[in-house]
Design an enzyme around this catalytic site. Structure first.
Site, PDB file in Angstrom:
ATOM      1  N   CYS A  72       0.812  -1.213   0.000  1.00 56.56           N
ATOM      2  CA  CYS A  72       0.000   0.000   0.000  1.00 56.56           C
ATOM      3  C   CYS A  72       0.847   1.265   0.000  1.00 56.56           C
ATOM      4  O   CYS A  72       1.912   1.302   0.599  1.00 56.56           O
ATOM      5  CB  CYS A  72      -0.880   0.050   1.241  1.00 56.56           C
ATOM      6  SG  CYS A  72      -1.929  -1.356   1.442  1.00 56.56           S
TER       7      CYS A  72
ATOM      8  N   ARG B  42       5.680  -0.466  -5.898  1.00 60.77           N
ATOM      9  CA  ARG B  42       5.601  -1.210  -4.637  1.00 60.77           C
ATOM     10  C   ARG B  42       4.655  -2.399  -4.736  1.00 60.77           C
ATOM     11  O   ARG B  42       4.665  -3.273  -3.876  1.00 60.77           O
ATOM     12  CB  ARG B  42       5.094  -0.269  -3.525  1.00 60.77           C
ATOM     13  CG  ARG B  42       6.041   0.850  -3.204  1.00 60.77           C
ATOM     14  CD  ARG B  42       5.324   1.989  -2.508  1.00 60.77           C
ATOM     15  NE  ARG B  42       4.839   1.645  -1.201  1.00 60.77           N
ATOM     16  CZ  ARG B  42       5.380   2.029  -0.052  1.00 60.77           C
ATOM     17  NH1 ARG B  42       6.461   2.778  -0.077  1.00 60.77           N
ATOM     18  NH2 ARG B  42       4.865   1.705   1.093  1.00 60.77           N
TER      19      ARG B  42
ATOM     20  N   TRP C 153      -2.800  -2.949  -1.470  1.00 66.57           N
ATOM     21  CA  TRP C 153      -2.385  -4.351  -1.646  1.00 66.57           C
ATOM     22  C   TRP C 153      -3.177  -5.124  -0.607  1.00 66.57           C
ATOM     23  O   TRP C 153      -2.968  -4.964   0.599  1.00 66.57           O
ATOM     24  CB  TRP C 153      -0.879  -4.444  -1.403  1.00 66.57           C
ATOM     25  CG  TRP C 153      -0.270  -5.747  -1.781  1.00 66.57           C
ATOM     26  CD1 TRP C 153       0.098  -6.147  -3.030  1.00 66.57           C
ATOM     27  CD2 TRP C 153       0.091  -6.819  -0.902  1.00 66.57           C
ATOM     28  NE1 TRP C 153       0.657  -7.397  -2.986  1.00 66.57           N
ATOM     29  CE2 TRP C 153       0.668  -7.843  -1.695  1.00 66.57           C
ATOM     30  CE3 TRP C 153      -0.013  -7.026   0.475  1.00 66.57           C
ATOM     31  CZ2 TRP C 153       1.128  -9.033  -1.163  1.00 66.57           C
ATOM     32  CZ3 TRP C 153       0.444  -8.221   0.998  1.00 66.57           C
ATOM     33  CH2 TRP C 153       1.007  -9.206   0.180  1.00 66.57           C
TER      34      TRP C 153
ATOM     35  N   ASN D  97      -2.267   2.708   5.419  1.00 66.03           N
ATOM     36  CA  ASN D  97      -1.322   1.596   5.193  1.00 66.03           C
ATOM     37  C   ASN D  97      -1.160   0.871   6.520  1.00 66.03           C
ATOM     38  O   ASN D  97      -1.024   1.535   7.558  1.00 66.03           O
ATOM     39  CB  ASN D  97       0.074   2.104   4.814  1.00 66.03           C
ATOM     40  CG  ASN D  97       0.112   2.686   3.440  1.00 66.03           C
ATOM     41  OD1 ASN D  97      -0.882   2.664   2.729  1.00 66.03           O
ATOM     42  ND2 ASN D  97       1.258   3.228   3.075  1.00 66.03           N
ATOM     43  N   GLY D  98      -1.078  -0.467   6.480  1.00 72.41           N
ATOM     44  CA  GLY D  98      -0.842  -1.206   7.721  1.00 72.41           C
ATOM     45  C   GLY D  98      -2.010  -2.112   8.048  1.00 72.41           C
ATOM     46  O   GLY D  98      -2.859  -2.401   7.202  1.00 72.41           O
TER      47      GLY D  98
ATOM     48  N   GLU E  29      18.739 -18.151  -5.357  1.00 68.45           N
ATOM     49  CA  GLU E  29      18.293 -16.866  -5.906  1.00 68.45           C
ATOM     50  C   GLU E  29      17.757 -17.060  -7.330  1.00 68.45           C
ATOM     51  O   GLU E  29      16.751 -16.466  -7.712  1.00 68.45           O
ATOM     52  CB  GLU E  29      19.462 -15.869  -5.859  1.00 68.45           C
ATOM     53  CG  GLU E  29      19.197 -14.491  -6.443  1.00 68.45           C
ATOM     54  CD  GLU E  29      18.146 -13.671  -5.706  1.00 68.45           C
ATOM     55  OE1 GLU E  29      17.610 -14.110  -4.682  1.00 68.45           O
ATOM     56  OE2 GLU E  29      17.833 -12.570  -6.206  1.00 68.45           O
TER      57      GLU E  29
ATOM     58  N   LYS F 278      13.946 -16.120  -8.474  1.00 70.12           N
ATOM     59  CA  LYS F 278      13.632 -15.208  -9.586  1.00 70.12           C
ATOM     60  C   LYS F 278      12.680 -15.896 -10.569  1.00 70.12           C
ATOM     61  O   LYS F 278      11.744 -15.282 -11.071  1.00 70.12           O
ATOM     62  CB  LYS F 278      14.910 -14.822 -10.335  1.00 70.12           C
ATOM     63  CG  LYS F 278      15.806 -13.847  -9.616  1.00 70.12           C
ATOM     64  CD  LYS F 278      15.225 -12.455  -9.641  1.00 70.12           C
ATOM     65  CE  LYS F 278      15.774 -11.576  -8.548  1.00 70.12           C
ATOM     66  NZ  LYS F 278      15.446 -11.954  -7.181  1.00 70.12           N
TER      67      LYS F 278
ATOM     68  N   GLU G 235       9.217 -16.093  -9.064  1.00 69.51           N
ATOM     69  CA  GLU G 235       8.646 -14.763  -8.857  1.00 69.51           C
ATOM     70  C   GLU G 235       8.088 -14.146 -10.135  1.00 69.51           C
ATOM     71  O   GLU G 235       6.975 -13.639 -10.135  1.00 69.51           O
ATOM     72  CB  GLU G 235       9.802 -13.872  -8.383  1.00 69.51           C
ATOM     73  CG  GLU G 235       9.559 -13.088  -7.163  1.00 69.51           C
ATOM     74  CD  GLU G 235      10.770 -12.228  -6.822  1.00 69.51           C
ATOM     75  OE1 GLU G 235      11.910 -12.494  -7.266  1.00 69.51           O
ATOM     76  OE2 GLU G 235      10.550 -11.259  -6.088  1.00 69.51           O
TER      77      GLU G 235
ATOM     78  N   HIS H 102      19.757 -37.034  -2.071  1.00 71.17           N
ATOM     79  CA  HIS H 102      18.999 -37.252  -0.832  1.00 71.17           C
ATOM     80  C   HIS H 102      17.508 -36.970  -1.030  1.00 71.17           C
ATOM     81  O   HIS H 102      16.786 -36.760  -0.058  1.00 71.17           O
ATOM     82  CB  HIS H 102      19.569 -36.369   0.286  1.00 71.17           C
ATOM     83  CG  HIS H 102      21.003 -36.698   0.594  1.00 71.17           C
ATOM     84  ND1 HIS H 102      21.384 -37.863   1.204  1.00 71.17           N
ATOM     85  CD2 HIS H 102      22.144 -36.026   0.311  1.00 71.17           C
ATOM     86  CE1 HIS H 102      22.699 -37.899   1.312  1.00 71.17           C
ATOM     87  NE2 HIS H 102      23.187 -36.795   0.773  1.00 71.17           N
TER      88      HIS H 102
ATOM     89  N   LYS I  61       6.549  -4.737  -3.793  1.00 70.97           N
ATOM     90  CA  LYS I  61       7.957  -4.377  -3.708  1.00 70.97           C
ATOM     91  C   LYS I  61       8.415  -4.230  -2.264  1.00 70.97           C
ATOM     92  O   LYS I  61       9.483  -4.665  -1.881  1.00 70.97           O
ATOM     93  CB  LYS I  61       8.197  -3.081  -4.488  1.00 70.97           C
ATOM     94  CG  LYS I  61       9.649  -2.623  -4.509  1.00 70.97           C
ATOM     95  CD  LYS I  61      10.496  -3.565  -5.338  1.00 70.97           C
ATOM     96  CE  LYS I  61      11.972  -3.240  -5.280  1.00 70.97           C
ATOM     97  NZ  LYS I  61      12.774  -4.385  -5.723  1.00 70.97           N
TER      98      LYS I  61
HETATM   99  C1  F6R Z   1      13.242 -11.085  -4.499  1.00 69.83           C
HETATM  100  C2  F6R Z   1      12.615  -9.981  -3.811  1.00 69.83           C
HETATM  101  C3  F6R Z   1      12.074 -10.200  -2.447  1.00 69.83           C
HETATM  102  C4  F6R Z   1      12.788  -9.257  -1.466  1.00 69.83           C
HETATM  103  C5  F6R Z   1      12.210  -9.419  -0.043  1.00 69.83           C
HETATM  104  C6  F6R Z   1      12.942  -8.569   0.967  1.00 69.83           C
HETATM  105  O1  F6R Z   1      13.498 -10.750  -5.826  1.00 69.83           O
HETATM  106  O2  F6R Z   1      12.565  -8.888  -4.311  1.00 69.83           O
HETATM  107  O3  F6R Z   1      12.201 -11.532  -2.061  1.00 69.83           O
HETATM  108  O4  F6R Z   1      14.153  -9.568  -1.487  1.00 69.83           O
HETATM  109  O5  F6R Z   1      10.845  -9.074  -0.063  1.00 69.83           O
HETATM  110  O6  F6R Z   1      12.802  -7.215   0.680  1.00 69.83           O
HETATM  111  P1  F6R Z   1      13.813  -6.155   1.298  1.00 69.83           P
HETATM  112  O7  F6R Z   1      15.167  -6.470   0.742  1.00 69.83           O
HETATM  113  O8  F6R Z   1      13.290  -4.816   0.849  1.00 69.83           O
HETATM  114  O9  F6R Z   1      13.781  -6.333   2.786  1.00 69.83           O
END
Ligand code: F6R
Length: 609
Positions: free
Chosen positions: A2, A27, A74, A103-104, A482, A486, A489, A505, A604
């Site tokens: 949000c 975001r 959101w 927000n919250g 990672e 990606k 995601e 395993h 985000k």
């Molecule tokens: C992965 C991604 C998320 C953030 C996670 C932590 O591509 O973007 O997994 O890494 O939400 O966010 P921050 O780094 O802002 O604490």
């Protein structure tokens, strides 16, 4: 997640609010809305579509005004439908006196809802936020700031709110507890927003509100009252220009732009660093770091993978034990606290609720040395930590983290060198060699970026798959994690990252022609072990896609495709091997037609638990 933007001005602010919402889009959100005070009435437009659609509706309804609030939502409480979109109104939609954006999460919403229903308020949404509108209305007696100040004493949970009242056309009121809220000072008016990025270009100064603050934002001044009712002066700070970051330029997606910005981001992060010194992490870092006997790193998502990589570096270079904990787990578990532990919180945004919760927990059990590694200098995390290192990736818009991740790795490598120096376990020559490698990293990254066309070819084959395995060993195991994250995601392909030695395993049972296996194969001391793991895959008719360093002897053969990187880059090799993972996910996502920058269900900045 949000986002809020509100304004009180001498001029029409509809465009400022819409542009503010566009800047908050990165975001993540699933609905948006705006309220403007127009000819004495609070007029509203809301949509479950993009801000571009809201812009059309605002034009169609000919909405305008000099006081207003807007919001990107959101969904947490209640589905992403128009009735749940903010701003909310009270007492009713047609006779609205009060409107709020929130927000919250309000934890005692059920209890407050029943009290307000008994007072005759009719609820139009399933949100926890709507109760704030009715609560403020129920307390309103001619002064909006007084009503908001009383209302917040009844709220439990976390909130940043912006409130307007039909009867006070020159006043915007904000309040904050556990969520960011910022006042923007402009030439023609003043603003409230949850993110500096949402402020109009003309805003050159901002004020960060603190928990418990209520802000009375008027045309020419802003007055802040703290939780104990005292009038307080919060610091006025200059705003860094960041509007260039929201320009896409020749790229199709922000994620693509940000992947290609990585050499620049790394070089900016290293700018001004002439040598290794604890001062890189703050004026008092030496005092805290010299007594450190272990390190605890807390983070979420991709930042957690950066933290896992740092464990290998700090343990091998600085010879210190490192624990890496998922922040959402650490904050609720028992921990054997030790004041000689350096707590490192890694976060792109510095607003991730679980990371903030984790450092609160660490402090509450006596671990007071908290270092923030963060991309946002003004974030809550940086303000709450006792030491900090700011990565200079620049604002990251794509939801999937790319340049923030690689600059976090650079910061964590500098931390490993610093701890090694303080502990006297590294000599000047080795330190100098590592620094030279760091300085050459942007060039090496550019060479890896040149591999994009080959990765596009692979993605044509891989994008149609529904499952993938990513393998790595040692310091490259977190890079496999990672890569899988990606792929999940943004391409919505089910992908698992594994330490290659774990294959037999369990996950080997999944390997077949239908399950492509992506291997991260640097030319390091674990290469022969990894080759054995790759043979295990080939022997089960598994199809291998290998990112191999030059000279490692992995060659193309039946069922094995290879993309060759250049020479092994030593301990910094994980940073280079991250880039093909990002490009592979990007091109698979693009081939599948997903919303690369705003993947479904994700945000985000994850500001709620
Ligand atoms: C992965 C991604 C998320 C953030 C996670 C932590 O591509 O973007 O997994 O890494 O939400 O966010 P921050 O780094 O802002 O604490």
């Amino acid at each position: 997640m949000c986002g809020i933007i509100g304004a009180v001005s001498h001029n029409d602010i509809a465009e400022d609010l819409l542009v503010g919402l566009e800047r908050l889009e990165y975001r993540g959100y699933d609905s948006c809305g705006v309220v403007l005070l127009q000819r004495g009435n609070l007029s509203r437009a809301r949509t479950v579509k993009r801000v571009a659609q809201l812009r059309l509706e605002v034009a169609e309804l000919q909405l305008g005004g000099r006081l207003g609030i807007a919001h990107t939502r959101w969904a947490t409480h209640g589905a992403p439908v128009t009735a749940n979109a903010h701003p909310h109104m009270s007492p009713g939609d047609d006779d609205a006196r009060i409107s709020i954006a929130h927000n919250g999460i309000i934890e005692n919403h059920d209890q407050l809802r029943s009290i307000l229903k008994k007072k005759g308020y009719v609820f139009k949404s399933e949100t926890d936020s709507e109760i704030i509108a009715h609560l403020v209305d129920s307390l309103y007696d001619g002064d909006l700031t007084d009503a908001v100040s009383q209302a917040v004493t009844e709220l439990r949970g976390s909130f940043a709110i912006a409130v307007v009242c039909r009867e006070e056309p020159h006043r915007l009121v904000g309040a904050k507890h556990g969520m960011p809220l910022i006042i923007g000072i402009g030439a023609d008016g003043n603003y409230l927003a949850s993110d500096v990025a949402a402020m109009p270009v003309g805003v050159r100064q901002v004020v960060y509100l603190e928990d418990g603050d209520v802000a009375d934002v008027q045309l020419r001044e802003h007055l802040v009252t703290s939780a104990d009712g005292r009038r307080v002066g919060r610091d006025v700070r200059p705003v860094d220009g960041n509007s260039a970051a929201v320009v896409l330029g020749p790229h199709r997606y922000y994620m693509e732009k940000e992947i290609f910005e990585q050499p620049r981001a790394v070089s900016d992060t290293l700018q001004g660093i002439d040598g290794i010194t604890p001062e890189l992490f703050g004026d008092h870092a030496w005092r805290a770091m010299k007594q450190v006997s272990s390190v605890l790193v807390v983070a979420c998502g991709g930042s957690y993978h950066a933290a896992l990589t740092a464990k290998y570096w700090i343990e091998s270079i600085a010879r210190l034990p490192v624990h890496v904990e998922v922040a959402s787990e650490f904050r609720y578990r028992d921990w054997c606290a030790d004041d000689n532990t350096l707590v490192v919180a890694v976060s792109q945004s510095g607003e991730t609720a679980d990371v903030l919760g984790a450092i609160h927990r660490a402090k509450s059990i006596g671990m007071t040395h908290v270092l923030a590694i963060c991309n946002v200098a003004t974030s809550t995390l940086v303000r709450e930590a006792s030491m900090s290192f700011i990565t200079r990736a620049g604002i990251e818009i794509g939801v999937a983290s790319t340049k923030a991740f690689t600059t976090q790795l650079v910061a964590l490598f500098l931390l490993a060198l610093t701890l090694a120096q303080i502990r006297g376990v590294i000599d000047d020559e080795a330190e100098g060699r590592h620094l030279t490698s760091l300085r050459h990293l942007p060039d090496a990254m550019n060479k890896v970026l040149e591999l994009e066309p080959k990765i596009v070819e692979w993605s044509k084959h891989l994008a149609s798959r529904e499952n993938m395995l990513f393998l790595g060993r040692g310091v490259h195991f977190p890079i496999a994690l990672e890569g899988a994250l990606k792929m999940k995601e943004i391409a919505y392909i089910h992908a698992e990252g594994y330490a290659a030695g774990e294959l037999k395993h369990g996950p080997l049972a999944l390997v077949s022609k239908e399950m492509p296996v992506i291997a991260v194969a640097p030319n390091d001391f674990l290469l022969e072990k990894l080759k054995s793991n790759m043979h295990e895959v080939s022997a089960r008719s598994g199809r291998l896609f290998v990112f191999a360093d030059h000279g490692c002897g992995v060659v193309r053969s039946d069922g094995v495709d290879v993309i060759q990187l250049h020479e092994n880059y030593g301990p910094l090799s994980p940073i280079l091997h991250t880039i093909p993972m990002q490009l592979l996910a990007l091109h698979c996502a693009q081939a599948r037609g997903t919303d690369v920058d705003k993947p479904r269900n994700l945000a985000k900045s994850v500001t709620v638990e």
